[in-house]
Design a protein around this motif. Structure first.
Motif, mmCIF file in Angstrom:
data_model
loop_
_atom_site.group_PDB
_atom_site.id
_atom_site.type_symbol
_atom_site.label_atom_id
_atom_site.label_comp_id
_atom_site.label_asym_id
_atom_site.label_seq_id
_atom_site.Cartn_x
_atom_site.Cartn_y
_atom_site.Cartn_z
ATOM 1 N N LYS A 1 -13.096 18.644 -15.864
ATOM 2 C CA LYS A 1 -11.731 18.650 -16.471
ATOM 3 C C LYS A 1 -10.583 18.684 -15.878
ATOM 4 N N ILE A 2 -9.260 18.493 -15.654
ATOM 5 C CA ILE A 2 -8.651 18.546 -14.759
ATOM 6 C C ILE A 2 -8.044 20.001 -14.692
ATOM 7 N N LYS A 3 -7.749 20.307 -13.160
ATOM 8 C CA LYS A 3 -8.008 21.178 -12.580
ATOM 9 C C LYS A 3 -6.677 21.193 -11.694
ATOM 10 N N LEU A 4 -6.532 20.152 -11.194
ATOM 11 C CA LEU A 4 -5.380 19.216 -9.944
ATOM 12 C C LEU A 4 -4.948 18.347 -10.078
ATOM 13 N N ASP A 5 -3.961 18.093 -10.757
ATOM 14 C CA ASP A 5 -3.261 17.592 -10.673
ATOM 15 C C ASP A 5 -1.732 17.322 -10.120
ATOM 16 N N LEU A 6 -1.560 16.078 -9.116
ATOM 17 C CA LEU A 6 -0.429 15.787 -8.213
ATOM 18 C C LEU A 6 0.406 15.090 -8.187
ATOM 19 N N SER A 7 0.943 14.567 -8.215
ATOM 20 C CA SER A 7 2.642 13.244 -6.970
ATOM 21 C C SER A 7 3.055 13.368 -6.084
ATOM 22 N N PHE A 8 2.736 12.391 -4.806
ATOM 23 C CA PHE A 8 3.379 12.860 -3.971
ATOM 24 C C PHE A 8 4.383 11.527 -3.991
ATOM 25 N N PRO A 9 5.195 10.875 -3.872
ATOM 26 C CA PRO A 9 6.360 9.609 -2.963
ATOM 27 C C PRO A 9 5.510 9.006 -2.013
ATOM 28 N N SER A 10 5.493 8.046 -2.322
ATOM 29 C CA SER A 10 4.688 7.116 -1.041
ATOM 30 C C SER A 10 5.434 7.362 0.298
ATOM 31 N N GLU A 11 6.024 7.766 0.081
ATOM 32 C CA GLU A 11 7.345 8.047 2.056
ATOM 33 C C GLU A 11 6.784 9.686 2.425
ATOM 34 N N LYS B 1 -3.742 7.167 8.699
ATOM 35 C CA LYS B 1 -4.237 8.614 9.554
ATOM 36 C C LYS B 1 -4.588 9.935 8.754
ATOM 37 N N MET B 2 -4.638 9.307 7.271
ATOM 38 C CA MET B 2 -4.800 10.282 5.784
ATOM 39 C C MET B 2 -6.664 10.577 6.605
ATOM 40 N N ILE B 3 -7.807 9.048 6.884
ATOM 41 C CA ILE B 3 -8.491 8.854 6.357
ATOM 42 C C ILE B 3 -9.114 9.798 8.344
ATOM 43 N N GLU C 1 1.260 -5.787 12.241
ATOM 44 C CA GLU C 1 2.288 -5.899 10.955
ATOM 45 C C GLU C 1 2.587 -4.355 10.552
ATOM 46 N N MET C 2 1.151 -3.281 11.235
ATOM 47 C CA MET C 2 1.519 -1.935 10.711
ATOM 48 C C MET C 2 2.506 -0.984 10.713
ATOM 49 N N LYS C 3 3.327 -1.478 12.019
ATOM 50 C CA LYS C 3 4.477 -1.255 11.763
ATOM 51 C C LYS C 3 5.445 -1.181 10.618
ATOM 52 N N ARG C 4 5.575 -2.310 10.169
ATOM 53 C CA ARG C 4 6.550 -2.984 9.027
ATOM 54 C C ARG C 4 6.175 -2.179 7.847
ATOM 55 N N ILE C 5 4.944 -1.205 7.565
ATOM 56 C CA ILE C 5 4.962 -0.899 6.476
ATOM 57 C C ILE C 5 4.388 0.885 6.792
ATOM 58 N N PRO C 6 5.313 1.742 6.539
ATOM 59 C CA PRO C 6 4.777 2.487 7.576
ATOM 60 C C PRO C 6 3.807 3.863 6.588
ATOM 61 N N VAL C 7 3.210 2.843 5.306
ATOM 62 C CA VAL C 7 3.040 3.919 4.252
ATOM 63 C C VAL C 7 1.324 3.560 4.787
ATOM 64 N N LYS D 1 2.933 -10.018 5.609
ATOM 65 C CA LYS D 1 2.446 -8.674 4.163
ATOM 66 C C LYS D 1 2.755 -8.229 3.780
ATOM 67 N N TRP D 2 4.918 -8.054 4.178
ATOM 68 C CA TRP D 2 6.053 -7.694 3.672
ATOM 69 C C TRP D 2 6.004 -8.283 1.972
ATOM 70 N N HIS D 3 5.990 -9.750 2.317
ATOM 71 C CA HIS D 3 6.038 -10.922 0.844
ATOM 72 C C HIS D 3 5.167 -10.391 0.020
ATOM 73 N N LEU D 4 4.133 -10.061 -0.017
ATOM 74 C CA LEU D 4 3.980 -9.199 -0.906
ATOM 75 C C LEU D 4 4.226 -8.514 -1.250
ATOM 76 N N PHE D 5 4.987 -7.733 -0.969
ATOM 77 C CA PHE D 5 5.836 -7.020 -2.083
ATOM 78 C C PHE D 5 6.969 -7.228 -2.241
ATOM 79 N N TRP D 6 7.340 -8.328 -2.946
ATOM 80 C CA TRP D 6 8.300 -8.976 -3.538
ATOM 81 C C TRP D 6 8.691 -10.283 -4.159
ATOM 82 N N GLY D 7 9.821 -9.895 -4.155
ATOM 83 C CA GLY D 7 9.768 -11.630 -5.532
ATOM 84 C C GLY D 7 9.527 -11.403 -6.841
ATOM 85 N N GLY D 8 9.235 -9.894 -6.988
ATOM 86 C CA GLY D 8 9.239 -9.866 -8.645
ATOM 87 C C GLY D 8 10.193 -9.816 -9.836
#
Length: 355
Positions: A22-32, A96-98, A84-90, A213-220
């Motif tokens: 059963k759900i006991k924790l339900d959180l959403s964080f902006p990617s920022e 860092k989370m891992i 390219e990591m520095k261009r995608i801070p998330v 990599k950022w090109h894969l986040f564009w054009g939609g």
């Protein structure tokens, strides 16, 4: 027993915690937040005191504990070159989370993408990587549970095609006899997503010369209509404007082609299941439902899953965590053969790679 599932989405990181199913924790964080304060998310997970956690797995790896995670496995989860990591801070925040979860000896497991599953025939995998990332695999598992529960049938009798229309990417999945047998991920999807361009014409890729990599986040669709990324709710309100109407028609055309492809794989599909952020907008979902019912002649339903605000993929990840820990969803996790996942996302590419 307590477990946690994490969905590292394009727009937000969602976390679901289950206690005895059963759900006991339900959180959403902006990617920022992931980019700027990854420790905040780790603390939220740690405070729940879960017995097992399914971590943010990206493109996925064969089922693997955090203590077994090599540098190569980390690369395969993101497929981003270090420069390219520095261009995608998330993505930096994700690493860092891992690191922090490993330092804290948290019982974190990383799960496969669709391409790692033994239930997907090998001939469908050639020259593909993105048949559905780990979060898409997880939301498909949730949909298997959803249909079995709604229709009162065994997992072995579940069959459907799933369409997820997310903020960043689209996905179509095929399920037969309760097993995932195919998937069309966002970067090979036949038409634009909301942010991502969908399948990239090889001639376009050639003329671009040096794809980042950022090109894969564009054009939609949002870029097609407005040349910038708008909130999907604003997009939906402007469909009477020609650029927005055309962009939406382009998206729907891709939906039809993807679903038709998967219906050719699952010939006795009971339903088409709709999921994802844009399908929570009633006007858009109703338009797609009407279109599919007219074209395909089978029921079209909205994915339900568990009760909660968090996205479907987070719920699916939590279900998988529960099953891996031997809980209520153990039978489901065994049925979809996650523990038998194998290989690398790169195993089936027969073209030269610069990595």
């Amino acid at each position: 027993m307590r477990v946690v599932g994490v969905d590292p989405g394009t727009k937000s990181f969602d976390i679901i915690g289950l206690e005895n199913g059963k759900i006991k924790l339900d959180l959403s964080f902006p990617s920022e937040i992931v980019a700027e304060e990854p420790s905040r998310i780790v603390k939220s997970i740690e405070d729940f005191e879960a017995d097992l956690i399914v971590g943010p797995s990206g493109y996925g790896v064969p089922l693997k504990h955090i203590s077994e995670l090599t540098d190569r496995a980390r690369f395969e989860m993101t497929l981003v070159r270090e420069e390219e990591m520095k261009r995608i801070p998330v993505l930096i925040g994700l690493q860092k989370m891992i690191d922090e979860m490993a330092e804290k000896n948290m019982n974190v497991w990383f799960i496969p993408g669709v391409i790692h599953l033994p239930t997907v025939p090998e001939w469908r995998k050639y020259n593909k990587i993105d048949m559905g990332t780990a979060d898409k695999m997880a939301l498909t598992v949730l949909a298997i549970y959803d249909q079995a529960k709604r229709l009162g049938i065994d997992y072995s009798n579940v069959s459907f095609v799933l369409l997820e229309v997310g903020f960043g990417y689209n996905y179509a999945g095929a399920v037969e006899e309760g097993k995932i047998v195919d998937g069309i991920g966002g970067t090979i999807f036949p038409g634009p997503a909301y942010v991502n361009s969908g399948a990239l014409d090889g001639e376009v890729a050639y003329l671009m010369g040096n794809i980042k990599k950022w090109h894969l986040f564009w054009g939609g669709a949002s870029i097609i209509a407005a040349e910038k990324i708008l909130a999907p709710e604003e997009f939906a309100k402007r469909l009477d404007e020609e650029p927005f109407a055309k962009a939406w028609e382009a998206m729907k055309d891709g939906f039809v082609k993807a679903v038709a492809s998967e219906l050719a794989v699952v010939r006795e599909a009971k339903e088409i299941i709709l999921s994802g952020r844009l399908m929570r907008i009633d006007e858009l979902r109703k338009d797609v439902e009407d279109l599919f019912e007219e074209l395909f002649g089978i029921p079209v339903v909205k994915q339900r899953g568990l009760e909660g605000r968090a996205k479907e993929a987070a719920q699916g990840s939590a279900i998988i965590a529960d099953g891996l820990a031997g809980g209520e969803f153990k039978e489901l996790v065994e049925h979809v053969e996650i523990k038998k996942s194998y290989g690398s996302v790169l195993d089936y590419v027969k073209l030269p790679l610069n990595i």
